[in-house]
Design an enzyme around this catalytic site. Structure first.
Site, mmCIF file in Angstrom:
data_model
loop_
_atom_site.group_PDB
_atom_site.id
_atom_site.type_symbol
_atom_site.label_atom_id
_atom_site.label_comp_id
_atom_site.label_asym_id
_atom_site.label_seq_id
_atom_site.Cartn_x
_atom_site.Cartn_y
_atom_site.Cartn_z
ATOM 1 N N ASP A 32 34.620 33.781 30.361
ATOM 2 C CA ASP A 32 35.885 34.147 31.712
ATOM 3 C C ASP A 32 35.552 32.802 32.713
ATOM 4 O OD1 ASP A 32 36.773 37.527 32.350
ATOM 5 O OD2 ASP A 32 36.801 35.732 33.983
ATOM 6 N N ASN A 88 38.910 47.479 29.973
ATOM 7 C CA ASN A 88 39.622 47.879 31.137
ATOM 8 C C ASN A 88 40.564 48.295 30.575
ATOM 9 O OD1 ASN A 88 37.797 47.828 32.925
ATOM 10 N ND2 ASN A 88 38.497 46.019 34.178
ATOM 11 N N GLN A 95 42.250 47.161 35.307
ATOM 12 C CA GLN A 95 42.966 45.940 34.479
ATOM 13 C C GLN A 95 44.182 44.823 34.862
ATOM 14 O OE1 GLN A 95 45.440 47.120 30.208
ATOM 15 N NE2 GLN A 95 44.731 45.152 29.572
ATOM 16 N N HIS A 101 41.383 42.790 26.026
ATOM 17 C CA HIS A 101 40.230 41.952 25.856
ATOM 18 C C HIS A 101 39.247 42.800 26.199
ATOM 19 C CE1 HIS A 101 42.084 42.111 29.556
ATOM 20 N NE2 HIS A 101 41.035 42.350 30.708
ATOM 21 N N HIS A 103 35.291 42.591 27.542
ATOM 22 C CA HIS A 103 34.341 42.183 28.957
ATOM 23 C C HIS A 103 33.010 41.940 28.209
ATOM 24 C CE1 HIS A 103 36.658 41.147 32.486
ATOM 25 N NE2 HIS A 103 38.013 42.685 31.908
HETATM 26 P P1 5GP Z 1 40.505 42.705 33.178
HETATM 27 O O1 5GP Z 1 41.143 42.794 34.785
HETATM 28 O O2 5GP Z 1 42.212 42.879 32.498
HETATM 29 O O3 5GP Z 1 39.629 43.388 32.380
HETATM 30 O O4 5GP Z 1 40.006 41.109 33.381
HETATM 31 C C1 5GP Z 1 40.791 39.919 33.191
HETATM 32 C C2 5GP Z 1 39.288 38.953 33.359
HETATM 33 O O5 5GP Z 1 40.473 38.176 32.665
HETATM 34 C C3 5GP Z 1 38.982 38.780 34.144
HETATM 35 O O6 5GP Z 1 37.502 38.836 34.520
HETATM 36 C C4 5GP Z 1 39.538 37.395 35.013
HETATM 37 O O7 5GP Z 1 38.601 36.456 35.516
HETATM 38 C C5 5GP Z 1 39.716 36.916 33.916
HETATM 39 N N1 5GP Z 1 41.321 35.421 34.140
HETATM 40 C C6 5GP Z 1 42.113 35.754 33.850
HETATM 41 N N2 5GP Z 1 42.686 34.775 33.337
HETATM 42 C C7 5GP Z 1 42.200 34.026 33.304
HETATM 43 C C8 5GP Z 1 42.730 32.874 32.724
HETATM 44 O O8 5GP Z 1 43.465 32.091 32.019
HETATM 45 N N3 5GP Z 1 41.203 31.552 31.835
HETATM 46 C C9 5GP Z 1 40.034 32.683 31.412
HETATM 47 N N4 5GP Z 1 38.769 31.876 30.501
HETATM 48 N N5 5GP Z 1 40.078 34.152 32.305
HETATM 49 C C10 5GP Z 1 40.753 34.309 32.498
#
Ligand code: 5GP
Ligand code: ZN
Length: 137
Positions: A32, A88, A95, A101, A103
């Site tokens: 991440d 999420n 989310q 995805h 985590h």
């Molecule tokens: P969510 O909030 O949708 O559960 O998690 C999205 C996650 O994706 C966040 O932890 C954020 O840091 C990660 N993330 C968003 N854009 C990128 C990216 O371009 N590359 C990587 N490696 N992680 C990303």
């Protein structure tokens, strides 16, 4: 099964580079970019499914098997002492990227993170009503 406007489609399929820990025909596991702790990783299917509602059952099972393998690798590599798996679904649930995805968040002594919720009080009657609404009893 790709969405041209989805960043995780591009990452999962290698069009955008990422720090990849593992890859096979169906999944990519990456670090991440905004980690909660050292080694915070994401398991991403290569096909585009917005959330767990949409993810095929077979993939859901395989995500958890892959999480188990990755937990062992990450623990061996980084010496973490525990893990939170977080997933999420929907804006309200936090989310931000609408491509499924999982985590994987390694935990360390005094890592400064809290991942949790505030327990509410509930009566046996309320629990019974909730149970009945979910099970249709
Ligand atoms: P969510 O909030 O949708 O559960 O998690 C999205 C996650 O994706 C966040 O932890 C954020 O840091 C990660 N993330 C968003 N854009 C990128 C990216 O371009 N590359 C990587 N490696 N992680 C990303
Ligand atoms: Zn996508």
């Amino acid at each position: 099964m790709k969405d041209d406007n989805c960043i995780f489609c591009k990452i999962a399929n290698g069009e955008i580079p990422s720090k990849t820990l593992y890859e096979d025909e169906r999944f990519r596991v990456i670090l991440d970019l905004g980690p909660a702790t050292k080694g915070h990783a994401l398991i991403i299917p290569k096909n585009h499914y917005p959330n767990l509602y949409e993810l095929p059952e077979e993939d859901a099972g395989d995500v958890m098997k892959l999480a188990k393998k990755m937990m062992i690798k990450i623990t061996d590599g980084l010496g973490c002492e525990g893990f939170n798996l977080v997933q999420n679904n929907g804006d309200l649930a936090g989310q931000t990227v609408f491509h499924f995805h999982l985590h994987m968040i390694p935990r360390y002594q005094a890592d400064g993170q809290t991942i949790g919720w505030k327990p509410q009080e509930v009566s046996q009657e309320e629990l019974e009503e909730v149970k009945n609404r979910i099970t249709g009893a």
